[in-house]
Design a protein around this motif. Structure first.
Motif, PDB file in Angstrom:
ATOM      1  N   HIS B  86       1.116  -1.006  -0.174  1.00  0.00           N
ATOM      2  CA  HIS B  86      -0.084  -0.280   0.635  1.00  0.00           C
ATOM      3  C   HIS B  86       0.646   1.335  -0.054  1.00  0.00           C
ATOM      4  O   HIS B  86       1.744   1.350   1.231  1.00  0.00           O
ATOM      5  N   LYS B  88       0.712   3.854  -0.236  1.00  0.00           N
ATOM      6  CA  LYS B  88       0.350   5.815   0.842  1.00  0.00           C
ATOM      7  C   LYS B  88       0.617   4.958   2.184  1.00  0.00           C
ATOM      8  O   LYS B  88       0.599   6.451   2.753  1.00  0.00           O
ATOM      9  N   LEU B  89       0.657   3.959   2.573  1.00  0.00           N
ATOM     10  CA  LEU B  89       1.359   3.754   4.083  1.00  0.00           C
ATOM     11  C   LEU B  89       3.033   3.912   4.264  1.00  0.00           C
ATOM     12  O   LEU B  89       3.458   3.593   3.057  1.00  0.00           O
ATOM     13  N   ARG B 129       6.887   6.014   3.702  1.00  0.00           N
ATOM     14  CA  ARG B 129       6.176   5.711   2.480  1.00  0.00           C
ATOM     15  C   ARG B 129       6.369   5.020   1.364  1.00  0.00           C
ATOM     16  O   ARG B 129       7.366   5.406   1.136  1.00  0.00           O
TER      17      ARG B 129
END
Lengths: 263, 316
Positions: B86, B88-89, B129
């Motif tokens: 993921h 954006k994480l 990120r």
């Protein structure tokens, strides 16, 4: 159903959403616009002390507010007439978030690792659905409360009572979440067929057409807002549409199908 | 332990995998080699409880596939072909999310995340990120994710692709320690060298298993070893062909570039007899060595033959 796992999915989705400022703007902006236009008209009438008899066609509708003085009746009509547009937020926003989320996962190929964990597909879908719907529900409710309070403060507290009527309280508590759910389901269904979020959102935007049509039809039929019976009828219709969407998308709850269609 | 019996998968009219039969023991690394579309990913997806088999059965650590799929997923770690993170994480948030999906909570989760961030060497980048990570770093995060819940069974699809040689070696060494810890590991790879270094046994696959054995035995191919005999002197290698035909332990022989290439079943036992017979016949031998086929040759032969068979079947 394990709340801890749904919470994990929800937390991840919310983190993802909060990091996407453009999408957050897309949630907040339409809600504020829908509230700001009628509020501006109410303020304009209040400041300029317009003679409602000069408002042409609207003057005919003022008879629907026999207990209110003409100016307040005109403001009441404006306030109520725009409220149908509040239903556009739960129709549009969850679909935008759901398609963004699902197509984002499709492009990043991140569904497979999630499906490989012990999480059940229903837990994954519910977590995603709540995350897609929650911003729209919160935005709609917040703007609804602000709308009632601000218009009451600008003109007269009786406008607040018009906004917070039984009909609209019921609509906020039932119709808004149901439309959100339908919007999320359609978003997921559309996402299975296309590979980019913009196309998905364009296809999904057809959901707003019936709501706009109802709002316009209400205006021309001389009815400024929904009745309680119409809200209940709307709940039933949306519930049936949700059922149909679930039948059309029964694969949504099958791991292999999700992997094949969305993975 | 992974036990597979007659496993197969059809997608409508397409048979992706058929008649798979193998067992991967505890503490064993089993490699699956095969070209694109050979059914490696489908096999792993079935064994990981992601898709249902159309035929056959499998037991993963005693759990029956198709019946205990949730338990199978709980004891299984999977490194998918694409890292699937993921973006954006951060790396820490990615691992934290998957840790929760695997049922880890609180300090246990925190400790697991920190441990595996350290194992793959990305502690310093843990709060960045992953969208900004290089391919290699993303692969490391994905490996950490597969190991986070200490799975008994591990599926690794191209584990060292996109890694630089030193990072690839550290991952291989780490996978070897997982074998030592008693885990059953399946590695899907195109990297024959890696398969040979890492795997205890290798299955070569194209729709089904074409061959399954240790890397050394696979290299032997038909079970025979080729012995190269270097000769000097007036007698040409061709002049010993009658002698070769008369020796019972020689299965084939041919002259090549001034040498003799002799196939025997047991080079350790047969070579002294071979040398004695040649010397008695007047050969002047300067060297004897065993020539093994490379895994690549074996692989290409098997996959090529299977491809031709498939093409004939389609044409028929």
């Amino acid at each position: 159903m394990r709340p801890g796992l749904i919470g994990a999915v929800l937390g991840k989705e919310m983190r993802d959403l909060l990091s996407n400022r453009l999408l957050l703007g897309a949630v907040a902006f339409p809600a504020l616009i829908f509230a700001a236009i009628p509020t501006g008209i109410v303020a304009f009438i209040e400041v300029n002390d317009l003679d409602p008899n000069q408002l042409g066609q609207i003057a005919d509708y003022l008879r629907m507010f026999p207990d209110l003085p003409p100016k307040l009746a005109a403001q009441g009509f404006i306030v109520l007439n725009f409220m149908a547009y509040f239903l556009l937020i739960p129709a549009m926003v969850p679909m935008a978030i759901a398609t963004q989320s699902v197509i984002g996962e499709k492009q990043a190929r991140s569904l497979e690792p999630q499906l490989a964990t012990p999480v059940e597909v229903s837990e994954l879908i519910i977590g995603k659905a709540i995350a897609s719907a929650l911003p729209a529900i919160i935005a709609t409710w917040l703007v609804f409360v602000l709308y009632g309070l601000v218009n009451g403060a600008i003109a007269d507290p009786r406008l607040t009572n018009l906004v917070f009527s039984d009909t609209w309280l019921l609509a906020m508590l039932t119709l808004v979440p149901l439309i959100c759910l339908l919007s999320v389901l359609l978003g997921i269904l559309v996402s299975s067929r296309v590979n980019d979020a913009r196309t998905a959102q364009q296809l999904g935007s057809f959901i707003v057409i019936p709501i706009i049509a109802i709002a316009i039809a209400g205006f021309f039929s001389g009815q400024p807002t929904f009745s309680l019976q119409q809200v209940i009828m709307g709940d039933l219709v949306v519930a049936v549409l949700i059922g149909l969407a679930l039948v059309a998308g029964n694969w949504i709850f099958e791991r292999e199908q999700i992997l094949t269609r969305l993975g | 332990m992974i036990e597979v019996a007659g496993l197969g998968k059809r997608f409508r009219s397409l048979t992706a995998v058929r008649d798979l039969e193998f067992v991967v023991g505890d503490g064993e690394i089993f490699g699956i080699l095969g070209p694109n579309g050979a059914g490696k990913t489908t096999t792993v997806r079935m064994l990981a409880g992601l898709i249902a088999p159309s035929a056959g059965r499998a037991r993963i650590n005693g759990h029956e596939l198709g019946i205990d799929s949730q338990r199978i997923r709980a004891v299984t770690g999977i490194l998918t072909e694409s890292p699937g993170l993921h973006d954006k994480l951060t790396a820490r948030q990615n691992l934290g999310y998957y840790g929760r999906l695997y049922g880890l909570r609180g300090r246990e989760l925190q400790a697991a995340v920190e441990r595996y961030l350290g194992v793959v060497g990305i502690t310093d980048a843990a709060d960045r990120r992953v969208g900004g990570f290089s391919k290699g770093m993303r692969q490391k995060v994905a490996i950490a994710r597969a190991l986070l819940h200490e799975p008994d069974v591990l599926y690794l699809d191209e584990p060292t692709s996109a890694l630089d040689p030193s990072a690839a070696k550290s991952i291989r060494d780490f996978v070897a320690t997982l074998r030592d810890a008693g885990r059953s590991i399946i590695v899907c790879t195109h990297n024959l060298d890696e398969a040979e270094r890492l795997c205890d046994r290798i299955g070569i696959m194209r729709g089904t298993l074409l061959a399954l054995d240790t890397p050394a035995r696979l290299r032997r191919g038909n079970g025979n070893a080729t012995v190269r005999v270097d000769l000097v002197g007036a007698r040409r290698p061709e002049s010993f062909m009658d002698l070769m035909a008369s020796l019972p332990f020689v299965t084939a022989a041919r002259p090549l570039d001034g040498t003799l290439r002799v196939e025997v079943r047991d080079p350790r036992g047969d070579n002294p007899e071979l040398v004695r017979a040649l010397v008695e016949a007047g050969a002047r031998i300067t060297g004897v060595s065993e020539e093994a086929a490379t895994l690549e040759q074996v692989y290409l032969d098997l996959v090529g033959e299977a491809g031709e068979r498939d093409a004939r079947r389609v044409a028929a």
